[in-house]
Motif scaffolding. Structure first.
Motif, PDB file in Angstrom:
ATOM      1  N   LEU A 164      59.473  41.095  28.228  1.00 14.77           N
ATOM      2  CA  LEU A 164      58.211  41.799  28.161  1.00 14.77           C
ATOM      3  C   LEU A 164      58.423  43.390  27.976  1.00 14.77           C
ATOM      4  O   LEU A 164      59.144  43.993  28.737  1.00 14.77           O
ATOM      5  N   ALA A 165      58.133  43.624  26.765  1.00 13.22           N
ATOM      6  CA  ALA A 165      58.129  45.271  26.459  1.00 13.22           C
ATOM      7  C   ALA A 165      57.151  46.105  26.589  1.00 13.22           C
ATOM      8  O   ALA A 165      56.929  47.264  26.021  1.00 13.22           O
ATOM      9  N   LEU A 166      55.846  45.550  27.183  1.00 13.34           N
ATOM     10  CA  LEU A 166      54.605  46.275  27.424  1.00 13.34           C
ATOM     11  C   LEU A 166      54.582  46.573  28.538  1.00 13.34           C
ATOM     12  O   LEU A 166      54.681  45.562  29.660  1.00 13.34           O
ATOM     13  N   PRO A 167      53.671  47.828  29.022  1.00 11.68           N
ATOM     14  CA  PRO A 167      53.159  48.025  30.344  1.00 11.68           C
ATOM     15  C   PRO A 167      51.865  47.171  30.721  1.00 11.68           C
ATOM     16  O   PRO A 167      51.409  46.580  29.646  1.00 11.68           O
ATOM     17  N   THR A 168      51.745  46.771  31.913  1.00  4.25           N
ATOM     18  CA  THR A 168      50.729  45.931  32.189  1.00  4.25           C
ATOM     19  C   THR A 168      50.022  46.624  33.254  1.00  4.25           C
ATOM     20  O   THR A 168      50.179  47.343  34.005  1.00  4.25           O
ATOM     21  N   VAL A 169      48.661  45.981  33.500  1.00  3.27           N
ATOM     22  CA  VAL A 169      47.727  46.297  34.557  1.00  3.27           C
ATOM     23  C   VAL A 169      46.865  44.960  34.843  1.00  3.27           C
ATOM     24  O   VAL A 169      46.663  44.325  33.884  1.00  3.27           O
ATOM     25  N   VAL A 170      46.286  44.967  35.872  1.00  2.00           N
ATOM     26  CA  VAL A 170      45.471  43.919  36.467  1.00  2.00           C
ATOM     27  C   VAL A 170      43.982  44.252  36.260  1.00  2.00           C
ATOM     28  O   VAL A 170      43.688  45.201  37.224  1.00  2.00           O
ATOM     29  N   ILE A 171      43.087  43.817  35.545  1.00  2.00           N
ATOM     30  CA  ILE A 171      41.814  43.841  35.721  1.00  2.00           C
ATOM     31  C   ILE A 171      40.964  42.639  35.730  1.00  2.00           C
ATOM     32  O   ILE A 171      41.035  41.760  34.753  1.00  2.00           O
TER      33      ILE A 171
END
Length: 385
Positions: A164-171
């Motif tokens: 995984l090359a992308l930043p993530t966030v939980v919403i």
């Protein structure tokens, strides 16, 4: 003024992922945001038919997914290059947009049901989407951020895509607490009368289109064990799916205690009549119907998938159960034994903590954070999690 374009094949209430985009659009507009759409029509695919039942419906779905993933990607990227001032949110298929909302992992759903390699191999569309999403998550230039709906989905994403090359966030998703509300006594009596429910009968409601993944066969067995005073109403499913499920011996054994209502864009008439919503899914990326039921004051019996561990509390507003017919039956029986007024009030109180207004503001904060002021780096770039 901030301008946001949402990239997804369709937008509107009762359209699954498109309903999420619809609610975000409404809330952002109330906040003064200029909201644009990039749908199948903008991608030149308006000529593609809506998926229905049978082979024709499956072919229509394949056509729409492949078109929006390929032609839609190219045209969405062209649109964004022409409008660099717009922030963008992609909800489905297209590989374009600042933010990609992970509404579900096909491979995770297959693994949850077992024999996932066989399930993937026998469905060319699943092979296409898993290959597409491996590219989506491994490339740094496709999106700038991934939104996962629950923490467990983020964990699954990282397990399935170790590169995984992308930043993530939980919403999480939200619920329209104005549209979905507890019925008045008169509304509930009318809804139950229209379904032919007697005063002593208890109604279990199932809402969903994928009967196997969502555990309908297990639920039918569970209701059979609960005795003659409990009825099951199934909302959803294509005509061919309904025909197959209704023709099974377990369904026939329930007789008039089982009703297939078919697919409907608005589940509220059935939620007004229900005593409990059952969702014994093998996998859910979120499970919006859970919040809709709670908002209507309907307790939920469900497996620990999607948002369920975060919003369903045993003995308060429902029960979290194992994916077995015995476990589901015990869960339903325990919820039906609770004091109705208290459990319905607790269900509503939970839903009120997850309004779309709150969710839309969270998205807006994240999106505006992607656009730093001149000379100031964004905190969400370069591997933030």
């Amino acid at each position: 003024m901030t301008t946001i374009v949402q990239i997804t094949p369709e937008i509107g209430p009762g359209t699954g992922v498109g309903a999420v985009a619809h609610h975000l659009e409404q809330e952002w507009q109330r906040l003064g945001v200029d909201v644009r759409r990039f749908t199948l029509a903008e991608a030149g695919g308006a000529w593609l038919p809506q998926p229905r039942g049978g082979l024709g419906g499956r072919l229509a779905l394949v056509g729409r997914v492949v078109w929006f993933s390929t032609v839609g990607t190219a045209r969405a990227r062209r649109h964004l290059r022409a409008h660099p001032e717009q922030l963008s949110v992609c909800h489905n298929d297209a590989m374009a947009g600042d933010v990609y909302v992970n509404h579900g992992l096909v491979e995770a759903a297959m693994r949850a049901r077992g024999h996932h390699r066989l399930r993937l191999a026998r469905n060319p569309l699943h092979l296409f989407t898993t290959t597409r999403d491996r590219l989506r998550y491994s490339r740094t230039g496709t999106h700038r951020l991934v939104v996962n709906l629950v923490a467990d989905e983020e964990r699954l994403l990282r397990e399935l895509h170790p590169r995984l090359a992308l930043p993530t966030v939980v919403i999480g998703n939200g619920v329209d607490v104005g549209r979905f509300r507890p019925p008045t006594d008169a509304e509930r009596l009318m809804a139950r009368a229209e379904l032919g429910l007697e005063a002593h009968e208890r109604m279990v409601l199932f809402i969903g289109n994928e009967f196997g993944r969502k555990g309908l066969p297990l639920l039918i067995d569970a209701v059979q064990a609960l005795g003659p005073g409990v009825r099951l109403v199934v909302v959803g499913g294509t005509p061919d799916l309904v025909s197959v499920e209704a023709g099974k011996a377990a369904s026939a054994a329930l007789g008039d205690r089982l009703e297939f209502a078919g697919a409907h864009p608005d589940p509220r008439p059935w939620l007004r009549a229900a005593d409990v919503l059952a969702m014994p899914s093998a996998y859910e990326s979120y499970g919006l119907v859970v919040l809709e039921a709670l908002a209507c004051g309907v307790p939920v019996v469900a497996t620990a998938t999607g948002c369920v561990p975060d919003v369903v509390m045993d003995g308060v507003n429902g029960a979290v159960v194992e994916a077995t017919s015995d476990g589901i039956a015990r869960g339903i029986a325990s919820v039906l034994a609770l004091e109705p007024t208290a459990v319905r009030a607790a269900a509503r109180q939970t839903a009120e903590q997850h309004s779309w207004t709150t969710v839309a503001r969270r998205y807006l904060d994240v999106l505006t954070g992607l656009r730093p002021s001149p000379g100031a780096p964004s905190s969400l770039r370069g591997g933030a999690r």
